[in-house]
Scaffold this active site. Structure first.
Site, PDB file in Angstrom:
ATOM      1  N   ARG A 107      -6.521 -42.815  -7.742  1.00 52.53           N
ATOM      2  CA  ARG A 107      -7.286 -41.930  -8.634  1.00 52.53           C
ATOM      3  C   ARG A 107      -7.607 -42.747  -9.873  1.00 52.53           C
ATOM      4  NH1 ARG A 107      -6.329 -35.751 -10.492  1.00 52.53           N
ATOM      5  NH2 ARG A 107      -7.253 -35.561  -8.414  1.00 52.53           N
ATOM      6  N   HIS A 134     -14.962 -36.828  -5.294  1.00 50.25           N
ATOM      7  CA  HIS A 134     -13.621 -36.306  -5.023  1.00 50.25           C
ATOM      8  C   HIS A 134     -13.582 -35.833  -3.566  1.00 50.25           C
ATOM      9  CE1 HIS A 134      -9.705 -34.895  -5.624  1.00 50.25           C
ATOM     10  NE2 HIS A 134      -9.889 -33.868  -6.418  1.00 50.25           N
ATOM     11  N   CYS A 262     -11.964 -26.274  -7.585  1.00 45.43           N
ATOM     12  CA  CYS A 262     -10.959 -27.266  -7.170  1.00 45.43           C
ATOM     13  C   CYS A 262      -9.680 -27.173  -7.994  1.00 45.43           C
ATOM     14  CB  CYS A 262     -11.555 -28.665  -7.261  1.00 45.43           C
ATOM     15  SG  CYS A 262     -11.990 -29.189  -8.927  1.00 45.43           S
ATOM     16  N   ARG A 290      -5.277 -28.862   0.530  1.00 49.09           N
ATOM     17  CA  ARG A 290      -5.191 -30.297   0.190  1.00 49.09           C
ATOM     18  C   ARG A 290      -4.093 -30.930   1.029  1.00 49.09           C
ATOM     19  NH1 ARG A 290      -7.031 -32.054  -4.683  1.00 49.09           N
ATOM     20  NH2 ARG A 290      -6.611 -34.081  -3.762  1.00 49.09           N
TER      21      ARG A 290
HETATM   22  N1  NVA Z   1     -14.239 -32.687 -12.265  1.00 50.51           N
HETATM   23  C1  NVA Z   1     -12.812 -32.631 -12.501  1.00 50.51           C
HETATM   24  C2  NVA Z   1     -12.059 -32.405 -11.233  1.00 50.51           C
HETATM   25  C3  NVA Z   1     -10.566 -32.324 -11.408  1.00 50.51           C
HETATM   26  C4  NVA Z   1      -9.824 -32.176 -10.110  1.00 50.51           C
HETATM   27  C5  NVA Z   1     -12.375 -33.920 -13.173  1.00 50.51           C
HETATM   28  O1  NVA Z   1     -12.869 -34.982 -12.781  1.00 50.51           O
HETATM   29  O2  NVA Z   1     -11.586 -33.854 -14.111  1.00 50.51           O
HETATM   30  N1   CP Z   2      -8.096 -30.488  -7.685  1.00 51.47           N
HETATM   31  C1   CP Z   2      -7.343 -31.567  -7.990  1.00 51.47           C
HETATM   32  O1   CP Z   2      -7.608 -32.687  -7.561  1.00 51.47           O
HETATM   33  O2   CP Z   2      -6.270 -31.297  -8.788  1.00 51.47           O
HETATM   34  P1   CP Z   2      -5.315 -32.328  -9.528  1.00 51.47           P
HETATM   35  O3   CP Z   2      -6.125 -32.967 -10.628  1.00 51.47           O
HETATM   36  O4   CP Z   2      -4.198 -31.495 -10.041  1.00 51.47           O
HETATM   37  O5   CP Z   2      -4.845 -33.370  -8.548  1.00 51.47           O
END
Ligand code: NVA
Ligand code: CP
Length: 306
Positions: A107, A134, A262, A290
């Site tokens: 990530r 994502h 999400c 997930r």
């Molecule tokens: N668009 C959000 C998704 C978090 C799971 C982010 O990138 O922070």
């Molecule tokens: N939706 C999602 O990816 O959540 P987190 O940021 O908690 O991993």
């Protein structure tokens, strides 16, 4: 020079349409097996390294629990206490880490970072979220739609809000799973043009959330300010003020429309409490899936003889 030829999951379109559909079927089957207490450990002695350059609840817990359930082990790595945070090149880190583990989840900010890592990794690399995409969330979301409503082919999906990583992944899904995507976003917050071009007539862009939601079988949204955009929060609150998914937006959708997010969510910003906590919301199933969807992915990428 890049040395590997293993399969990675850096974007949804790394799968063929057929592979993507069979992954969803497998996720549903693994969920059933898990709930019935079946002991299934195809990943015994296998390790997943998880590199997190941004915060996470769902991604970390689901990958870690998923690896354990499949008989393997997951290793949490943060830049704060690895040499990545002290400037060790991503290519060197990829060469080193991938000699010791069986897959790597990352990530991070730039999509280019996961691509560079993958190019120098000897094992499969999974995108656990970048600023661009994502894909792990999207496979869980599609699983959720299948479980509640069956095939998504030919259905109408509305994306309300930011043209961000989740929006881009939905755009990829629209092509792969053959559904129509109507995107409502404020001016200046559109999806990236390369995604718009690649999406062709599968995706349309409008400015009015109610117009996007008209007749939709699924309405989805996400935060107004993503991770890394915290300082834009105030400016974004103004720009996105009329883009909340509320009862009026849901009323324009199909009667049996689902609502997805999400998570994490901000009630009163991108979604009203009445919608996210209401009967059309499937956000907790999305979060749970997930686990199951990523177990299907891990099995496919790492399990021997698959
Ligand atoms: N668009 C959000 C998704 C978090 C799971 C982010 O990138 O922070
Ligand atoms: N939706 C999602 O990816 O959540 P987190 O940021 O908690 O991993």
């Amino acid at each position: 020079a890049p040395t590997n030829s293993c399969r990675h999951f850096l974007k949804l379109s790394d799968l063929t349409a057929e592979e993507a559909r069979s992954l969803i079927d497998r996720a549903i089957e693994l969920k059933r097996m898990h709930k019935s207490g079946e002991d299934y450990r195809p990943l015994a002695h296998r390790t997943l390294a998880m590199i997190f350059e941004k915060s996470s609840t769902r991604t970390r817990v689901s990958f870690e629990a998923g690896m354990f359930q499949l008989g393997g082990h997951a290793l949490f790595l943060s830049p704060r206490d690895t040499q990545l945070g002290r400037g060790e090149p991503i290519e060197d880190s990829a060469r080193v880490i991938s000699r010791m583990v069986d897959a790597v989840m990352i990530r991070t900010f730039k999509q280019e970072t996961v691509e560079r890592f993958a190019a120098h990794s000897e094992v499969p690399v999974i995108n656990g979220l970048t600023d661009r995409l994502h894909p792990c969330q999207t496979i869980a979301d599609l699983q959720t739609f299948y479980e509640h409503r069956g095939d998504i082919r030919g259905k109408r999906v509305a994306w309300i809000g930011d043209g961000n990583n989740m929006c881009h992944s939905f755009m990829e899904a629209a092509q792969l799973f053959d559904f129509e995507l109507s995107i409502a976003c404020p001016e200046g917050y559109e999806p990236d043009t390369d995604f718009m071009e690649a999406a062709g007539d599968r995706c349309t862009l409008v400015r009015d959330p109610q117009e996007a939601a008209a007749g939709a079988h699924l309405v989805a949204t996400d935060v107004w300010a993503s991770m890394g955009q915290e300082e834009e929060q105030t400016r974004r609150e103004t720009a996105f003020g009329s883009f909340q998914v509320d009862d009026a937006v849901m009323a324009r959708a199909s009667k049996d429309a689902l609502f997805m997010h999400c998570l994490p969510a901000h009630r009163g910003e991108e979604v009203s409490a009445s919608v996210i906590d209401g009967p059309q919301s499937v956000v907790w199933d999305e979060a749970e899936n997930r686990l199951h969807a990523q177990k299907a992915l891990l099995e496919r990428l790492i399990a021997p003889h698959q």
